[in-house]
Design an enzyme around this catalytic site. Structure first.
Site: not given
Ligand code: DQA
Length: 143
Positions: A9-10, A17, A22, A73, A76, A79, A86, A97, A99-101, A106, A110
């Protein structure tokens, strides 16, 4: 070899954003870069982005017979999502996995990921290059 890149998402809003976290790079730029690397290495790559948890679960389930590696990625859902965890366990496809950040620098919520302990590798805080590093790792393992 077939690789699937999933963004949660997002992440469709990358480039506009929360640029402090990001950056300016759009998701389409990230995908273009990965496509070029895949082409050079004779690898098939496909992309999927969704804001809906069940669509990501469906996509992972449908990858069962033709995808050899996943770069994800989860946004959200990192978390929160036991169901995406599953699904990855159910298909048993090795995944990275990304993540940009740096999620550990943070907010506390997170810091926990439902994916890291079952991932082949985790990359965070390296911006868009994280996806590239994950793909290069898959390619190097194949050699
Ligand atoms: C993110 C980090 C998550 O905490 C956040 O919810 C995202 C993006 C990242 O790429 O840094 O949507 O996965």
């Amino acid at each position: 070899m077939n690789v699937l890149v999933i963004n949660g998402p997002n992440l469709n809003l990358l480039g506009t954003r929360e640029k402090d976290h990001y950056g300016n790079t759009k998701l389409s730029d990230i995908e273009e870069n990965l496509r070029a690397i895949a082409e050079k290495n004779a690898l098939n790559i496909s992309f999927f982005q969704s804001n809906a948890e069940h669509e990501i679960v469906d996509k992972i389930q449908s990858a069962l017979n033709d995808i050899d590696g996943i770069i994800i990625n989860p946004g959200a859902f990192t978390h929160t999502s036991v169901s995406i965890r599953d699904a990855l366990l159910a298909v048993g496809i090795p995944f990275y996995e990304v993540h940009l950040s740096n999620i550990f620098s943070r907010e506390e919520f997170r810091h926990h990921s439902f994916f890291s302990d079952i991932a082949s590798g985790v990359i965070c805080g390296m911006g868009p290059l994280g996806y590239q590093y994950a793909l290069e790792n898959i390619i190097n393992k194949e050699k």
